[in-house]
Design a protein around this motif. Structure first.
Motif, PDB file in Angstrom:
ATOM      1  N   GLU A  68      -4.817  64.197   5.456  1.00 47.05           N
ATOM      2  CA  GLU A  68      -5.396  63.436   4.365  1.00 47.05           C
ATOM      3  C   GLU A  68      -5.754  62.037   4.827  1.00 47.05           C
ATOM      4  O   GLU A  68      -5.274  61.548   5.850  1.00 47.05           O
ATOM      5  N   ASN A  69      -6.614  61.391   4.073  1.00 49.96           N
ATOM      6  CA  ASN A  69      -6.823  59.951   4.156  1.00 49.96           C
ATOM      7  C   ASN A  69      -6.583  59.392   2.761  1.00 49.96           C
ATOM      8  O   ASN A  69      -6.959  60.011   1.764  1.00 49.96           O
ATOM      9  N   VAL A  70      -5.951  58.240   2.704  1.00 48.94           N
ATOM     10  CA  VAL A  70      -5.560  57.649   1.428  1.00 48.94           C
ATOM     11  C   VAL A  70      -6.130  56.241   1.330  1.00 48.94           C
ATOM     12  O   VAL A  70      -6.109  55.477   2.303  1.00 48.94           O
ATOM     13  N   PHE A  71      -6.630  55.911   0.133  1.00 49.91           N
ATOM     14  CA  PHE A  71      -7.202  54.592  -0.128  1.00 49.91           C
ATOM     15  C   PHE A  71      -6.555  54.047  -1.399  1.00 49.91           C
ATOM     16  O   PHE A  71      -6.297  54.798  -2.343  1.00 49.91           O
ATOM     17  N   SER A  72      -6.303  52.749  -1.416  1.00 44.61           N
ATOM     18  CA  SER A  72      -5.656  52.186  -2.599  1.00 44.61           C
ATOM     19  C   SER A  72      -6.123  50.759  -2.847  1.00 44.61           C
ATOM     20  O   SER A  72      -6.603  50.066  -1.936  1.00 44.61           O
ATOM     21  N   GLY A  73      -5.963  50.335  -4.086  1.00 45.52           N
ATOM     22  CA  GLY A  73      -6.323  48.974  -4.477  1.00 45.52           C
ATOM     23  C   GLY A  73      -6.205  48.838  -5.980  1.00 45.52           C
ATOM     24  O   GLY A  73      -5.912  49.798  -6.692  1.00 45.52           O
ATOM     25  N   ALA A  85      -4.492  44.384 -17.127  1.00 43.10           N
ATOM     26  CA  ALA A  85      -4.439  43.464 -15.987  1.00 43.10           C
ATOM     27  C   ALA A  85      -5.115  44.012 -14.742  1.00 43.10           C
ATOM     28  O   ALA A  85      -5.327  43.281 -13.769  1.00 43.10           O
ATOM     29  N   GLY A  86      -5.475  45.260 -14.752  1.00 45.82           N
ATOM     30  CA  GLY A  86      -6.115  45.900 -13.605  1.00 45.82           C
ATOM     31  C   GLY A  86      -5.703  47.353 -13.533  1.00 45.82           C
ATOM     32  O   GLY A  86      -4.731  47.775 -14.171  1.00 45.82           O
ATOM     33  N   ILE A  87      -6.449  48.128 -12.772  1.00 41.75           N
ATOM     34  CA  ILE A  87      -6.150  49.556 -12.624  1.00 41.75           C
ATOM     35  C   ILE A  87      -5.698  49.792 -11.184  1.00 41.75           C
ATOM     36  O   ILE A  87      -6.486  49.702 -10.248  1.00 41.75           O
ATOM     37  N   GLU A  88      -4.409  50.073 -11.030  1.00 43.29           N
ATOM     38  CA  GLU A  88      -3.860  50.384  -9.706  1.00 43.29           C
ATOM     39  C   GLU A  88      -4.321  51.790  -9.331  1.00 43.29           C
ATOM     40  O   GLU A  88      -3.963  52.764  -9.990  1.00 43.29           O
ATOM     41  N   THR A  89      -5.120  51.878  -8.276  1.00 41.66           N
ATOM     42  CA  THR A  89      -5.814  53.124  -7.955  1.00 41.66           C
ATOM     43  C   THR A  89      -5.402  53.644  -6.586  1.00 41.66           C
ATOM     44  O   THR A  89      -5.372  52.899  -5.606  1.00 41.66           O
ATOM     45  N   THR A  90      -5.075  54.937  -6.527  1.00 43.72           N
ATOM     46  CA  THR A  90      -4.798  55.612  -5.257  1.00 43.72           C
ATOM     47  C   THR A  90      -5.674  56.853  -5.177  1.00 43.72           C
ATOM     48  O   THR A  90      -5.639  57.706  -6.067  1.00 43.72           O
ATOM     49  N   ASP A 109      -8.758  49.820  -0.120  1.00 43.00           N
ATOM     50  CA  ASP A 109      -8.436  49.711   1.296  1.00 43.00           C
ATOM     51  C   ASP A 109      -7.868  51.021   1.825  1.00 43.00           C
ATOM     52  O   ASP A 109      -7.123  51.722   1.123  1.00 43.00           O
ATOM     53  N   LYS A 110      -8.217  51.349   3.052  1.00 44.64           N
ATOM     54  CA  LYS A 110      -7.626  52.523   3.672  1.00 44.64           C
ATOM     55  C   LYS A 110      -6.148  52.261   3.945  1.00 44.64           C
ATOM     56  O   LYS A 110      -5.778  51.227   4.510  1.00 44.64           O
ATOM     57  N   VAL A 111      -5.307  53.177   3.526  1.00 45.37           N
ATOM     58  CA  VAL A 111      -3.863  53.032   3.697  1.00 45.37           C
ATOM     59  C   VAL A 111      -3.492  53.423   5.120  1.00 45.37           C
ATOM     60  O   VAL A 111      -3.877  54.496   5.605  1.00 45.37           O
ATOM     61  N   LYS A 112      -2.727  52.556   5.776  1.00 47.59           N
ATOM     62  CA  LYS A 112      -2.272  52.818   7.135  1.00 47.59           C
ATOM     63  C   LYS A 112      -0.750  52.715   7.178  1.00 47.59           C
ATOM     64  O   LYS A 112      -0.141  52.009   6.379  1.00 47.59           O
TER      65      LYS A 112
END
Length: 228
Positions: free
Chosen positions: A41-46, A54-59, A135-138
């Motif tokens: 998999e590749n995972v992105f979050s922000g 206040a914002g949408i925490e997205t994964t 951002d790409k999660v590392k």
């Protein structure tokens, strides 16, 4: 067609590297498997903008088999149910990632280096000064408390108190067992890994999860409280 194949190869190629065995210490560092499976998999979050929170925490998890899981938490939302998940299939169209839900609804992301930028419902750039980039999660150093009991593994992050499913990490289970504590007792641990989302044991539900990719260091003499 050749460019599309190259882009697909670049996206699904993992950057997560496995590490070899560690030396045993007084805190009984667990042994990490010498051969780690390649990432699937590749995972992105922000956190993207929200009109009434206040914002949408997205994964966003893009699996190698062409499926995806999108998890979104509405921060400081007024309603009690503030976390939502969707699943479907993803494809690359030019430099865009197209997500297709089971009902046919689509959403779009633009590739920007290693990251993704959310697009509007028509697949065009959102005209706004706000940040819509994921951002790409590392893998990085994660600190928390791990417990295992009756096939249930839990990792609680020290900094936030958030809980993550850790069931897919056999090296963590082995290291925890080496501590000699009663099952279910939290033990402080530092690991190399990352956060993602996974289908839950219950049908139709999903869990935030942690994936261990490298070094593990258990220390039953410490805790999140003593490490503050």
């Amino acid at each position: 067609m050749m460019n599309k194949k190259i882009l697909l190869a670049l996206l699904v190629a993992g950057v997560f590297t496995a590490t070899g065995c560690q030396n045993t210490s007084v805190t009984q560092d667990s042994l990490v498997s010498e051969e780690k499976s390649p990432p699937t998999e590749n995972v992105f979050s922000g956190v993207v903008p929200c009109a009434d929170c206040a914002g949408i925490e997205t994964t966003l998890q893009l699996a190698k088999d062409g499926t995806y899981i999108l998890g979104q938490t509405y921060l400081e939302a007024k309603n009690e149910e503030n976390t939502f998940f969707e699943t479907g299939h993803w494809v690359i169209n030019g430099k865009k990632i197209v997500l297709s839900q089971q009902d046919g609804q689509k959403s779009y992301y633009q590739m920007k280096g290693e990251n993704l930028v959310m697009l509007d419902i028509d697949g065009e750039p959102i005209q706004s000064s706000f940040n819509y980039e994921l951002d790409k999660v590392k893998p990085k150093k994660l600190a928390g408390e791990y417990s295992y009991f009756a096939d249930s593994a839990l990792f609680t992050e020290c900094g936030t108190g958030k809980r993550y499913d850790a069931a897919e990490n056999i090296d963590l289970e082995r290291g925890y067992s080496a501590m000699g504590v009663e099952g279910g007792t939290p033990v402080y641990v530092e690991i190399e890994g990352y956060y993602t989302v996974r289908p839950s044991m219950e049908d139709g539900l999903f869990d935030n999860a942690v994936v261990q990719t490298g070094k593990i260091h258990f220390d039953k003499a410490s805790s999140c409280h003593t490490k503050k």
